[in-house]
Scaffold this active site. Structure first.
Site, PDB file in Angstrom:
ATOM      1  N   ASP A 107     -11.253 -22.305  11.309  1.00 32.13           N
ATOM      2  CA  ASP A 107     -11.266 -23.391  12.299  1.00 32.13           C
ATOM      3  C   ASP A 107     -10.023 -23.356  13.179  1.00 32.13           C
ATOM      4  O   ASP A 107      -9.052 -22.673  12.874  1.00 32.13           O
ATOM      5  CB  ASP A 107     -11.291 -24.748  11.589  1.00 32.13           C
ATOM      6  CG  ASP A 107     -12.492 -24.885  10.680  1.00 32.13           C
ATOM      7  OD1 ASP A 107     -13.553 -24.337  11.025  1.00 32.13           O
ATOM      8  OD2 ASP A 107     -12.361 -25.544   9.628  1.00 32.13           O
ATOM      9  N   TYR A 123      -8.227 -19.301  -0.515  1.00 31.22           N
ATOM     10  CA  TYR A 123      -7.542 -20.149   0.459  1.00 31.22           C
ATOM     11  C   TYR A 123      -6.406 -20.880  -0.225  1.00 31.22           C
ATOM     12  O   TYR A 123      -6.447 -21.117  -1.442  1.00 31.22           O
ATOM     13  CB  TYR A 123      -8.501 -21.196   1.036  1.00 31.22           C
ATOM     14  CG  TYR A 123      -9.457 -20.681   2.076  1.00 31.22           C
ATOM     15  CD1 TYR A 123      -9.094 -20.665   3.414  1.00 31.22           C
ATOM     16  CD2 TYR A 123     -10.718 -20.223   1.719  1.00 31.22           C
ATOM     17  CE1 TYR A 123      -9.979 -20.206   4.388  1.00 31.22           C
ATOM     18  CE2 TYR A 123     -11.608 -19.755   2.688  1.00 31.22           C
ATOM     19  CZ  TYR A 123     -11.239 -19.756   4.021  1.00 31.22           C
ATOM     20  OH  TYR A 123     -12.109 -19.297   4.972  1.00 31.22           O
TER      21      TYR A 123
END
Lengths: 246, 246
Positions: A52, A110
């Site tokens: 994103d 992540y």
């Protein structure tokens, strides 16, 4: 014609994400421009993920083909010489000609960082989310434990209807560690929905603040229809794509 | 009316320095805007130093007066709530009414960081200078030792004629330390000429590359007229003002 696999790191602050967008500059765009210069004709660089706006990467993976192959080490130097300082090719290697950075990925790691103190030092602001109210890390870890396994993560997707196939994903591990004011959430899984990690992080913060109980994760993972209203999306700047596994 | 002393940290990437400028946004400007809102009338915030464009701070000091005094802890919260994330008041205290952040300073500590490896990771790019050729840290420390003491630093000023009074300064200590690819130059002194630390760092890099001998520092400190042509100015982004001593 040779196919390459590269590992990419970037500071996502000034980018709309990896993938080409109509709004804002994408990492893919600056990478493809550097590659096109080298190749003297357009190159499409396919990424392992979208990432994103504002999200960072240390181990993003992409693949592309060059008409005029050059040794990987030379490629690293030549591409980095043309990239802005906030995007870097960390490694490059030849790949088999059907290697696909996205489809061949077996999993991803992540890391979400939260700075938990009175004041967020300016030099950390680009890479850390901030919470001045004390977070209960034990409660966060207890909640994180419920994420592990194969679940329907629809409640932890920004827009479950946007997901084309299934909202079921497998989380291999999810740990919450504190070192001084720095709280790190590290999560590994076989794949992630749109904004899933930021939704998981956003909910873990609510648990850390005592606004939700750890067991609430278990319930949300069972809720159909999904209840995303209880799940805030944590800011993109705290998120790093650390690794892609093949 | 009360006088305050504050410790300021900032990521200087997007600023023209601390001091108000005709070009670009200065840290002083955003600080004074936040203070004026609090004070409901203009406030002038006097800094301990100018700092150059792109230079960062962890322990910059400023003083100012408020017509409507508020407790220092409240001041920290209120000002930070109005400042952009790249500028933060780290501490505040009442000061005696003639306290002067610049004139009362007894010394300053700067840190210059050089990342010495093949590739500079994007997340370090805003705060570290970069050198891919190997640096000889021992030679750099030997050169740094010559800086210590009271010397005429005209050869290490960007523009010696710009200095109003004298180009003589005293360096208390100058160390060069390496931890993995990170090389840190830490320098303490009673005061610094315009771009002095960046000139010292620029020359130390030349020594580290073998382009100059450590003893060259001794000679340059004696040279009148100054020989700034041999002394490159290292980039501002590697520099942090760490501390001001009173």
């Amino acid at each position: 014609m040779r196919r390459y696999k590269i590992v990419l790191a970037y500071d996502g602050t000034n980018y709309s994400g990896y993938q080409l967008q109509t709004n804002g500059i994408a990492v893919q765009q600056v990478l493809e421009e550097a590659l096109a210069y080298l190749n003297r004709s357009p190159v499409r660089a396919f990424g392992s993920s979208r990432t994103d706006a504002g999200v960072h990467a240390r181990g993003f993976v992409a693949h592309f083909d060059l008409d005029k192959p050059i040794p990987p080490a030379n490629l690293v130097r030549a591409v980095n010489a043309r990239l802005p300082a906030d995007v870097r090719v960390m490694k490059a290697s030849y790949a088999r000609k059907d290697f696909d950075a996205r489809k061949d990925a077996k999993g991803k790691e992540y890391r979400y960082g939260i700075y938990n103190a009175d004041i967020l030092p300016p030099e950390l602001a680009p890479f850390w989310a901030f919470q001045h109210r004390p977070l209960d890390v034990k409660a966060m870890q207890a909640a994180a434990d419920y994420f592990v396994g194969k679940h329907d993560f629809a409640s932890f997707a920004a827009n479950p209807k946007r997901e084309i196939e299934t909202t079921v994903r497998t989380i291999f591990s999810c740990t919450v560690k504190k070192a001084g004011p720095k709280i790190l959430i590290v999560v590994k899984g076989d794949g992630f929905l749109y904004k899933q990690v930021r939704s998981m992080a956003g909910f873990l913060v609510r648990v850390g603040l005592g606004e939700e109980k750890p067991e609430a994760v278990r319930d949300l993972l069972r809720d159909v229809p999904p209840r995303t209203a209880r799940v805030p999306t944590a800011p993109g700047r705290g998120l790093f794509l650390q690794k892609v596994f093949y």
